[in-house]
Scaffold this active site. Structure first.
Site, PDB file in Angstrom:
ATOM      1  N   ALA A 148      -9.257 -17.327  44.670  1.00 20.39           N
ATOM      2  CA  ALA A 148      -9.268 -17.021  46.101  1.00 20.39           C
ATOM      3  C   ALA A 148      -8.562 -18.122  46.885  1.00 20.39           C
ATOM      4  CB  ALA A 148     -10.703 -16.848  46.595  1.00 20.39           C
ATOM      5  N   GLU A 161      -9.927 -29.744  45.586  1.00 18.27           N
ATOM      6  CA  GLU A 161     -10.510 -29.172  44.366  1.00 18.27           C
ATOM      7  C   GLU A 161     -11.320 -30.260  43.673  1.00 18.27           C
ATOM      8  OE1 GLU A 161     -10.881 -26.211  42.557  1.00 18.27           O
ATOM      9  OE2 GLU A 161     -12.059 -27.674  41.433  1.00 18.27           O
ATOM     10  N   ASN A 177     -13.708 -20.312  37.938  1.00 13.11           N
ATOM     11  CA  ASN A 177     -14.121 -19.166  37.127  1.00 13.11           C
ATOM     12  C   ASN A 177     -12.989 -18.166  36.938  1.00 13.11           C
ATOM     13  OD1 ASN A 177     -16.710 -19.836  36.500  1.00 13.11           O
ATOM     14  ND2 ASN A 177     -17.670 -18.604  38.090  1.00 13.11           N
ATOM     15  N   HIS A 233     -23.941 -10.921  31.959  1.00 13.06           N
ATOM     16  CA  HIS A 233     -22.905 -10.199  31.212  1.00 13.06           C
ATOM     17  C   HIS A 233     -23.440  -9.961  29.806  1.00 13.06           C
ATOM     18  CE1 HIS A 233     -19.174  -9.281  29.187  1.00 13.06           C
ATOM     19  NE2 HIS A 233     -18.581  -9.175  30.365  1.00 13.06           N
ATOM     20  N   GLU A 272     -15.176  -7.155  28.625  1.00 12.34           N
ATOM     21  CA  GLU A 272     -15.527  -5.746  28.642  1.00 12.34           C
ATOM     22  C   GLU A 272     -14.350  -4.901  28.147  1.00 12.34           C
ATOM     23  OE1 GLU A 272     -18.249  -5.027  31.842  1.00 12.34           O
ATOM     24  OE2 GLU A 272     -16.899  -3.469  32.545  1.00 12.34           O
ATOM     25  N   ARG A 275     -14.683  -3.291  24.809  1.00 13.07           N
ATOM     26  CA  ARG A 275     -15.374  -1.992  24.785  1.00 13.07           C
ATOM     27  C   ARG A 275     -14.508  -0.939  25.472  1.00 13.07           C
ATOM     28  NH1 ARG A 275     -20.028  -3.696  27.952  1.00 13.07           N
ATOM     29  NH2 ARG A 275     -19.087  -5.759  28.032  1.00 13.07           N
ATOM     30  N   ARG A 313     -23.047  -3.547  33.593  1.00 17.17           N
ATOM     31  CA  ARG A 313     -23.396  -4.735  32.815  1.00 17.17           C
ATOM     32  C   ARG A 313     -24.892  -4.983  32.736  1.00 17.17           C
ATOM     33  NH1 ARG A 313     -18.488  -8.588  34.950  1.00 17.17           N
ATOM     34  NH2 ARG A 313     -16.964  -7.566  33.628  1.00 17.17           N
ATOM     35  N   HIS A 333     -23.386 -14.574  34.589  1.00 16.23           N
ATOM     36  CA  HIS A 333     -21.946 -14.354  34.667  1.00 16.23           C
ATOM     37  C   HIS A 333     -21.382 -14.446  36.077  1.00 16.23           C
ATOM     38  CE1 HIS A 333     -18.081 -13.106  33.486  1.00 16.23           C
ATOM     39  NE2 HIS A 333     -18.137 -11.928  34.070  1.00 16.23           N
ATOM     40  N   HIS A 334     -22.033 -13.791  37.016  1.00 17.52           N
ATOM     41  CA  HIS A 334     -21.438 -13.729  38.353  1.00 17.52           C
ATOM     42  C   HIS A 334     -22.551 -13.745  39.387  1.00 17.52           C
ATOM     43  CE1 HIS A 334     -18.031 -12.545  41.019  1.00 17.52           C
ATOM     44  NE2 HIS A 334     -19.024 -12.109  41.777  1.00 17.52           N
ATOM     45  N   ARG A 337     -21.827  -6.230  39.960  1.00 15.88           N
ATOM     46  CA  ARG A 337     -20.368  -6.200  40.112  1.00 15.88           C
ATOM     47  C   ARG A 337     -19.724  -5.463  38.948  1.00 15.88           C
ATOM     48  NH1 ARG A 337     -16.291  -8.827  37.949  1.00 15.88           N
ATOM     49  NH2 ARG A 337     -17.502 -10.507  37.020  1.00 15.88           N
ATOM     50  N   VAL A 388     -11.586  -9.931  40.419  1.00 14.86           N
ATOM     51  CA  VAL A 388     -10.187 -10.279  40.657  1.00 14.86           C
ATOM     52  C   VAL A 388      -9.675  -9.535  41.888  1.00 14.86           C
ATOM     53  CG1 VAL A 388      -7.864 -10.378  39.678  1.00 14.86           C
ATOM     54  CG2 VAL A 388      -9.829 -10.850  38.218  1.00 14.86           C
TER      55      VAL A 388
HETATM   56  P1  ADP Z   1     -13.111 -17.673  43.228  1.00 14.55           P
HETATM   57  O1  ADP Z   1     -13.101 -16.671  42.151  1.00 14.55           O
HETATM   58  O2  ADP Z   1     -13.966 -17.280  44.344  1.00 14.55           O
HETATM   59  O3  ADP Z   1     -11.760 -18.094  43.610  1.00 14.55           O
HETATM   60  P2  ADP Z   1     -13.400 -19.846  41.382  1.00 14.55           P
HETATM   61  O4  ADP Z   1     -14.614 -20.193  40.620  1.00 14.55           O
HETATM   62  O5  ADP Z   1     -12.251 -19.277  40.647  1.00 14.55           O
HETATM   63  O6  ADP Z   1     -13.859 -18.927  42.574  1.00 14.55           O
HETATM   64  O7  ADP Z   1     -12.850 -21.125  42.141  1.00 14.55           O
HETATM   65  C1  ADP Z   1     -13.639 -21.924  42.967  1.00 14.55           C
HETATM   66  C2  ADP Z   1     -13.104 -23.337  42.904  1.00 14.55           C
HETATM   67  O8  ADP Z   1     -13.747 -24.135  43.878  1.00 14.55           O
HETATM   68  C3  ADP Z   1     -13.348 -24.016  41.569  1.00 14.55           C
HETATM   69  O9  ADP Z   1     -12.144 -24.515  41.057  1.00 14.55           O
HETATM   70  C4  ADP Z   1     -14.356 -25.116  41.894  1.00 14.55           C
HETATM   71  O10 ADP Z   1     -14.226 -26.244  41.074  1.00 14.55           O
HETATM   72  C5  ADP Z   1     -13.994 -25.420  43.336  1.00 14.55           C
HETATM   73  N1  ADP Z   1     -15.087 -26.074  44.084  1.00 14.55           N
HETATM   74  C6  ADP Z   1     -16.409 -25.771  44.050  1.00 14.55           C
HETATM   75  N2  ADP Z   1     -17.102 -26.573  44.863  1.00 14.55           N
HETATM   76  C7  ADP Z   1     -16.208 -27.416  45.437  1.00 14.55           C
HETATM   77  C8  ADP Z   1     -16.304 -28.503  46.349  1.00 14.55           C
HETATM   78  N3  ADP Z   1     -17.465 -28.887  46.835  1.00 14.55           N
HETATM   79  N4  ADP Z   1     -15.166 -29.152  46.698  1.00 14.55           N
HETATM   80  C9  ADP Z   1     -13.964 -28.785  46.172  1.00 14.55           C
HETATM   81  N5  ADP Z   1     -13.811 -27.788  45.296  1.00 14.55           N
HETATM   82  C10 ADP Z   1     -14.908 -27.098  44.931  1.00 14.55           C
END
Ligand code: ADP
Length: 567
Positions: free
Chosen positions: A135, A154, A162, A361, A374, A377, A398, A501-502, A541, A547
């Protein structure tokens, strides 16, 4: 041997010794080659071909050899977020040293920690984005394409979160890919399936938005060189709706790689190892964030903040507090999914939606937490219990499949697939390379390897293959994922149980991705997208909707932030 043929070996000056060893990582054994110099010091470490997860393990692969060589010690810190790969490298080097007859104790000296003096820095940007997952990267690209300055923070040493672990694909409807295959899917059917799958708990407006914008999101992905061109079935979907990369390779790693390439091309700054700790409010308006790295405390001033920090599936304390029966469950999530964004948003008055809705999951290998997609399957795989029998329609939602599995003896099942499926679905390579899949040339041999009665398993496969041929599963009324039977040897089995999982619940937003208070008022300047948000998926979900959620709402959050700044 005649005496005259004996020749004396030339005196050899041994300057370097080459050792090899391997250690257990996340995706199987990690091989290393270690070069020792004439002073018995580690001179070089080369990591061989491995199967560690792309992205997540990069920090370990890139940094561990240097750390070990610099300190001549195996007591160096592991790389955060890549602990298993780091430990695999450490034990590989240790094994190499042992194989060469070296005293490992000599390489277990304590490593002094460097003292770091922290500094303060203030940065300015148009939009600050918390999280470089699917996202966050999508939002950053969309905002930058519209001419905005963006900073992403990040907290991990790698991007992708995830999203990197998503294997199935992206649900989208009325796309050109579906049109080419004459699939009569519609926005209405997508919405209906999603709401039915979510037990009607979903926020209908958010689901509508996701479905309506999904085809355009597929086109947008193609425009940034991340085309999803192949279709499959996923649980709870009326039609073939889940869009995958060519060859069925895991969608998450594919998307993150291409999103990162695009971000780099656009010059987007990603500050790794930098954790956001607070959303800063000024007169009721989000005006930036506080964040910190090991060396710097940042104040990042911005016109708008986009929260894209993902869910809390790796925070056992948090998920067990909302759903106590999940205490002790393994998770499929990356270690950074700790729900920081949810607490940060709450602190500035955000409301939460469906926070207790947490998905498990059904097909997670327990030793490694590797999730069997999934898609296995969806492309024709089945589940059998220890008695060698199917026990459910494998493509029900799920939670239903998980519950059926928990009800089996031992609470586990085996996912069974064949060579045809392996060749069709690239994601299966991970299961084979990591060693979690058992493989045999006949069904009977496979059964013996997993201690199932061979005749029973052979009979289960026979009945299933007949069901596929007749398009009629008399036992469990499965009607999707029946394009191919299981008849191409070798055969494969992976032992699985459910895992967290989610996290469906999270921060409340409206269809413009504006964060809302519990009373439904917009918090100006604060936007959110992805797993940090609640409401899109309701009580469950569907595979392929995460995605869709991150790409659609990542773009929407950026568009809304752009409009907000322009006002
Ligand atoms: P989404 O699917 O919603 O994009 P993801 O799990 O793929 O979620 O990505 C979320 C990202 O945000 C991860 O890379 C995670 O490490 C990062 N994240 C979580 N908490 C923090 C934070 N406090 N500061 C910076 N990054 C963060």
């Amino acid at each position: 041997m005649p005496a005259e043929e004996v020749t004396e070996a030339p005196v050899e000056v041994v300057s370097e010794v080459v050792l090899t060893g391997s250690g257990q990582g996340f995706g199987g054994q990690i091989p290393v080659e270690v070069i020792m110099d004439s002073d018995n010091k580690i001179k070089a470490i080369t990591i061989g071909e491995h199967n560690e997860s792309a992205g997540i393990s990069d920090g370990a692969i890139d940094n561990m050899p240097g750390r070990i060589i610099e300190n001549q010690s195996l007591m160096v810190d592991t790389v955060s977020g890549a602990t298993t790969s780091s430990k695999g490298i450490l034990s590989a080097v240790e094994n190499a040293l042992v194989s060469g007859g070296y005293d490992v104790a000599d390489f277990k000296t304590e490593v002094a920690k460097e003292e770091i003096t922290k500094t303060n820095e203030t940065l300015h940007t148009d939009i600050v984005i918390i999280g470089a997952g699917g996202a966050g990267l999508t939002a950053a690209i969309e905002a930058t394409q519209a001419g905005k300055d963006v900073i992403i923070v990040e907290k991990m040493s790698f991007a992708g979160g995830n999203t990197l672990k998503a294997t199935g694909g992206m649900n989208a409807t009325e796309t050109s890919v579906q049109a080419a295959e004459n699939i009569p899917d519609t926005v209405e059917t997508f919405v209906k399936d999603t709401i039915k799958g979510g037990y009607e708990l979903n926020d209908v407006e958010l689901v509508n938005k996701m479905a309506e914008e999904s085809a355009e999101a597929i086109d947008w992905l193609a425009s940034i060189d991340a085309p999803l061109v192949q279709l499959s079935f996923s649980g709870g979907a009326t039609y073939s709706r889940i869009h995958q990369p060519e060859g069925g390779e895991p969608v998450g790693a594919f998307l993150v790689e291409h999103l990162l390439d695009e971000a780099e091309e656009l010059g987007i700054e990603i500050m790794y190892n930098t954790e956001a700790t607070q959303i800063v409010m000024e007169d009721g308006v989000a005006s930036g964030i506080l964040a910190n790295s090991e060396a710097v405390d940042y104040m990042i001033d911005s016109e708008a903040v986009i929260l894209a920090s993902g869910g809390f599936g790796a925070n056992e304390e948090m998920y067990a507090s909302y759903k106590p029966e999940l205490e002790g469950f393994v998770t499929t999530n990356h270690p950074g999914a700790t729900g920081d964004g949810i607490s940060m948003a709450q602190e500035v008055g955000a409301g939460l939606t469906d926070i207790e809705q947490i998905q498990i999951h059904p097909t997670v290998h327990q030793g490694t937490s590797i999730m069997v997609t999934e898609g296995v399957r969806g492309d024709g795989g089945i589940l059998v219990n220890q008695s060698g029998k199917r026990f459910t329609n494998e493509l029900l939602t799920r939670d239903v499949v998980s519950a059926a599995e928990i009800a089996q003896d031992g609470g586990f099942a085996y996912v069974i697939f064949d060579q045809f499926l392996r060749e069709h679905l690239g994601a299966t390579e991970t299961y084979i390379k990591s060693g979690i899949a058992v493989q045999a040339d006949t069904i009977e041999e496979l059964a013996e390897m997993i201690e199932i009665d061979p005749a029973t398993l052979a009979n289960t496969l026979k009945t299933w293959n007949e069901a596929v041929a007749n398009k009629n599963d008399a036992e469990f009324s499965r009607s999707t994922g029946m394009e191919h039977d299981l008849s191409s040897p070798p055969y494969y089995a992976v032992k699985v149980s459910p895992g967290v999982h989610h996290t469906m619940g999270g921060v409340s937003i409206n269809p413009d991705a504006e964060v809302l208070t519990a009373e439904g008022d917009v918090i100006p300047g604060l936007f959110a997208a992805g797993e940090v948000v609640g409401g899109v998926h309701g009580g469950n979900r569907l595979g392929g909707n995460a995605v869709a959620d991150i790409i659609v709402f990542g773009r929407v959050a950026a568009q809304s932030a752009n409009d907000y700044i322009a006002e």
